[in-house]
Design an enzyme around this catalytic site. Structure first.
Site, PDB file in Angstrom:
ATOM      1  N   LYS A  10      15.133 -11.228 -19.687  1.00 42.38           N
ATOM      2  CA  LYS A  10      14.757 -12.352 -18.832  1.00 42.38           C
ATOM      3  C   LYS A  10      14.492 -13.633 -19.637  1.00 42.38           C
ATOM      4  O   LYS A  10      14.359 -13.591 -20.869  1.00 42.38           O
ATOM      5  CB  LYS A  10      13.532 -11.960 -17.998  1.00 42.38           C
ATOM      6  CG  LYS A  10      13.828 -10.839 -16.973  1.00 42.38           C
ATOM      7  CD  LYS A  10      12.650 -10.621 -16.047  1.00 42.38           C
ATOM      8  CE  LYS A  10      12.942  -9.543 -15.007  1.00 42.38           C
ATOM      9  NZ  LYS A  10      11.858  -9.423 -14.012  1.00 42.38           N
ATOM     10  N   TYR A  50      18.378 -10.664  -6.087  1.00 40.92           N
ATOM     11  CA  TYR A  50      17.072 -10.172  -5.635  1.00 40.92           C
ATOM     12  C   TYR A  50      16.946 -10.167  -4.105  1.00 40.92           C
ATOM     13  O   TYR A  50      15.821 -10.206  -3.585  1.00 40.92           O
ATOM     14  CB  TYR A  50      15.963 -11.018  -6.249  1.00 40.92           C
ATOM     15  CG  TYR A  50      15.689 -10.693  -7.714  1.00 40.92           C
ATOM     16  CD1 TYR A  50      15.238  -9.418  -8.088  1.00 40.92           C
ATOM     17  CD2 TYR A  50      15.837 -11.646  -8.715  1.00 40.92           C
ATOM     18  CE1 TYR A  50      14.958  -9.110  -9.411  1.00 40.92           C
ATOM     19  CE2 TYR A  50      15.556 -11.348 -10.052  1.00 40.92           C
ATOM     20  CZ  TYR A  50      15.116 -10.079 -10.382  1.00 40.92           C
ATOM     21  OH  TYR A  50      14.824  -9.771 -11.691  1.00 40.92           O
ATOM     22  N   ASN A 113       8.135 -10.827 -17.141  1.00 48.32           N
ATOM     23  CA  ASN A 113       7.950  -9.482 -17.704  1.00 48.32           C
ATOM     24  C   ASN A 113       9.107  -9.000 -18.571  1.00 48.32           C
ATOM     25  O   ASN A 113       9.362  -7.804 -18.671  1.00 48.32           O
ATOM     26  CB  ASN A 113       7.598  -8.487 -16.599  1.00 48.32           C
ATOM     27  CG  ASN A 113       8.719  -8.252 -15.622  1.00 48.32           C
ATOM     28  OD1 ASN A 113       9.706  -8.984 -15.616  1.00 48.32           O
ATOM     29  ND2 ASN A 113       8.587  -7.236 -14.790  1.00 48.32           N
ATOM     30  N   HIS A 116      14.525  -6.587 -16.926  1.00 49.63           N
ATOM     31  CA  HIS A 116      14.778  -5.913 -15.649  1.00 49.63           C
ATOM     32  C   HIS A 116      15.635  -4.697 -15.939  1.00 49.63           C
ATOM     33  O   HIS A 116      16.486  -4.742 -16.832  1.00 49.63           O
ATOM     34  CB  HIS A 116      15.521  -6.839 -14.676  1.00 49.63           C
ATOM     35  CG  HIS A 116      16.127  -6.087 -13.519  1.00 49.63           C
ATOM     36  ND1 HIS A 116      15.399  -5.758 -12.397  1.00 49.63           N
ATOM     37  CD2 HIS A 116      17.360  -5.552 -13.337  1.00 49.63           C
ATOM     38  CE1 HIS A 116      16.176  -5.059 -11.573  1.00 49.63           C
ATOM     39  NE2 HIS A 116      17.374  -4.917 -12.124  1.00 49.63           N
ATOM     40  N   GLU A 127      24.292  -3.567  -9.048  1.00 51.83           N
ATOM     41  CA  GLU A 127      23.912  -4.624  -9.990  1.00 51.83           C
ATOM     42  C   GLU A 127      24.968  -4.820 -11.076  1.00 51.83           C
ATOM     43  O   GLU A 127      25.257  -5.953 -11.462  1.00 51.83           O
ATOM     44  CB  GLU A 127      22.545  -4.284 -10.601  1.00 51.83           C
ATOM     45  CG  GLU A 127      21.425  -4.376  -9.569  1.00 51.83           C
ATOM     46  CD  GLU A 127      20.073  -3.879 -10.064  1.00 51.83           C
ATOM     47  OE1 GLU A 127      19.114  -3.897  -9.264  1.00 51.83           O
ATOM     48  OE2 GLU A 127      19.962  -3.481 -11.242  1.00 51.83           O
TER      49      GLU A 127
END
Ligand code: CMP
Length: 142
Positions: A10, A50, A113, A116, A127
């Site tokens: 990320k 998302y 965070n 993913h 995905e």
């Protein structure tokens, strides 16, 4: 069995120059990187990725964060790759992530965070196809 999973480094982790350290964790655990690229997500691309979280209160912040800078997207292949990658990442909330996991070591918060990873075979397939054409994936023959 041998599985494929989809992974994102990320924007927070890219900004902290952690791409190599994160890739080393995947490789040390026996996961092979069989596709990889850097992309700066558009709002539309992030919203589509998302879509399942659209009604969640954190959706707008999530999309803003994921479009705030470049990310690395990759396909990981290996024995039980989906669960193995989730173990390497640790819990979504770094405050709850086990010691030695990517989130415990590198994440700032539940929003920023670091990584993913797909949570199930169906989401992994979806995905991977959302980011990679078949000819961008390079299974290892040795
Ligand atoms: P990720 O695996 O990328 O999927 C959705 C992301 O939303 C998640 O990681 C978190 O970074 C972020 N997020 C923020 N708040 C929450 C929450 N309460 N529950 C789950 N995910 C959250």
């Amino acid at each position: 069995s041998i599985e494929r999973t989809f992974s994102i480094v990320k924007p927070d982790a890219v900004a902290k120059n952690l791409i190599g350290q994160i890739y080393a964790r995947f490789e040390s655990a026996g996961l092979k990187i069989i596709a990889s690229k850097m992309v700066h997500l558009s709002k539309e691309k992030a919203e589509g990725f998302y879509a399942e979280h659209k009604e969640r209160p954190f959706f707008n912040d999530l999309v803003a964060f994921m479009t705030s800078g470049p990310v690395m997207v990759q396909v990981l292949e290996g024995e039980n790759a989906i669960a193995a990658n989730r173990e390497i990442m640790g819990a979504t909330n770094p405050a709850e992530a086990a010691r030695g996991t990517l989130r415990a070591d590198f994440a700032n918060s539940i929003d920023e965070n670091a990584v993913h990873g797909s949570d199930a075979p169906e989401s992994a397939a979806r995905e991977i196809a959302y980011f990679f054409a078949e000819d961008e994936i390079c299974p290892r023959t040795r």
